[in-house]
Design an enzyme around this catalytic site. Sequence first.
Site, PDB file in Angstrom:
ATOM      1  N   GLN A 125       6.003   2.627   1.229  1.00  0.00           N
ATOM      2  CA  GLN A 125       7.159   1.907   1.749  1.00  0.00           C
ATOM      3  C   GLN A 125       8.441   2.475   1.174  1.00  0.00           C
ATOM      4  OE1 GLN A 125       7.314  -2.193   0.470  1.00  0.00           O
ATOM      5  NE2 GLN A 125       8.504  -2.826   2.240  1.00  0.00           N
ATOM      6  N   SER A 160       5.717   2.618  -4.350  1.00  0.00           N
ATOM      7  CA  SER A 160       4.325   2.518  -4.798  1.00  0.00           C
ATOM      8  C   SER A 160       3.436   3.479  -4.023  1.00  0.00           C
ATOM      9  CB  SER A 160       3.807   1.088  -4.606  1.00  0.00           C
ATOM     10  OG  SER A 160       4.560   0.181  -5.368  1.00  0.00           O
ATOM     11  N   GLU A 243       4.370  -8.974   4.538  1.00  0.00           N
ATOM     12  CA  GLU A 243       3.985  -8.695   3.151  1.00  0.00           C
ATOM     13  C   GLU A 243       3.647  -9.976   2.407  1.00  0.00           C
ATOM     14  OE1 GLU A 243       5.795  -6.221  -0.676  1.00  0.00           O
ATOM     15  OE2 GLU A 243       7.155  -7.048   0.811  1.00  0.00           O
ATOM     16  N   SER A 365      14.224  -9.562  -6.023  1.00  0.00           N
ATOM     17  CA  SER A 365      14.223 -10.173  -7.352  1.00  0.00           C
ATOM     18  C   SER A 365      14.346 -11.686  -7.268  1.00  0.00           C
ATOM     19  CB  SER A 365      15.387  -9.613  -8.188  1.00  0.00           C
ATOM     20  OG  SER A 365      16.620 -10.099  -7.679  1.00  0.00           O
TER      21      SER A 365
END
Length: 382
Positions: A125, A160, A243, A365
């Site tokens: 991603q 990732s 997700e 966050s």
Amino acid sequence: MSDEQFRAEIRGWLNEALTGPFAEAVGTGGEGREHEAHELRREWERHLGRAGWIGLGWPSEYGGRPATLAQQVIFHEEYARAGAPGRLGHMSEQLLGPTLLAFGTSEQKARFLPGITSGEDIWCQGYSEPDAGSDLAGVRTRAERRGDTYVITGQKVWTSLAHLAGWCFVLCRTDPDSTRHAGLSYLLVPMDQPGITVRPITQLTGTSEFNEVFFDGAVAAAEHCVGAEGEGWKVAMGTLGFERGVSTLGQQIGFRRRLDAVIARAHENGAWQEPALRDRLVEAYIGLEVMRHSAVRLLASAGEGLSGLAASISKLQWATWNRSLGELAVDVEGAGALLTGPEYELDDAQTHFLFSRANTIYGGSNEIQRNIIAERLLGMPR
């Protein structure tokens, strides 16, 4: 097929499949341990694909398998309960696949979905950037249209599995005069090409799940723009909703196993006799139960993916809970948790504690999630 029959089928298949060569894969690839057994886990993805366990609920024409939302949840629960290996294809199946089904053209679906359901294609991603992490609308990576291709220049970070992936879905700015949410496009980019450099980032755990990715004239086919050019924000937000969808319930089974291990360790070393620690163990148990019921309720009303406030609430809940459990795990261990082996070998509690610090940062966050909830639910000013 009833839900009970479906659960029995997947449980029986996992019990049989996680033997022989795949017995060594059990328990590998968890949080902070993505470096483990890459080749074995790649073959496991193909094994899942051959057995029809990738793409549950997807159209059969793309290699999917009919399954209700409840059955998809059951699969993730049983998968986590069996200790099956961490999925290298998580972003492929849980993020990109549903995005293509929702926003992709028929040609894009036919081109990319079979590679996902077979377990062959691994995706990463391309969202966050050095100056556009939780504030994703600040994306600066640019893609210039030149005939039938886009030429991409910029940098992504915290990507990732970029070192393993064959493809990346990249959010980039195709209108150079645009700002914020406007002028962004969602491109499917092959990783194996000149103009792409992947640099691993060493984490607190000593491993490298995350990477920096540099684009210097890399290309993507114009036909691989998902959604209309300039409307990538809508597609990107759709991906984030998926997700935080049904796989989160399977994630919570993993959390349950982790909490059970912490409780068992507290009984083993007597830490449970400390009133403050005992209270925290109880709070962790209650928090997990609240989180599960909340997720079931949200998914029942939202379907396979969460969006908007529901997604923010879910992300804030599980990220904060898991970080707190990491802190509790090392506190249960006591002073010994401050020590490592001579080569920085970490035990499970230490790995959990260190890696879970990232939970409240990646994927939006905690501060950003609270802002969203405050503004859109409570009506507070920006």
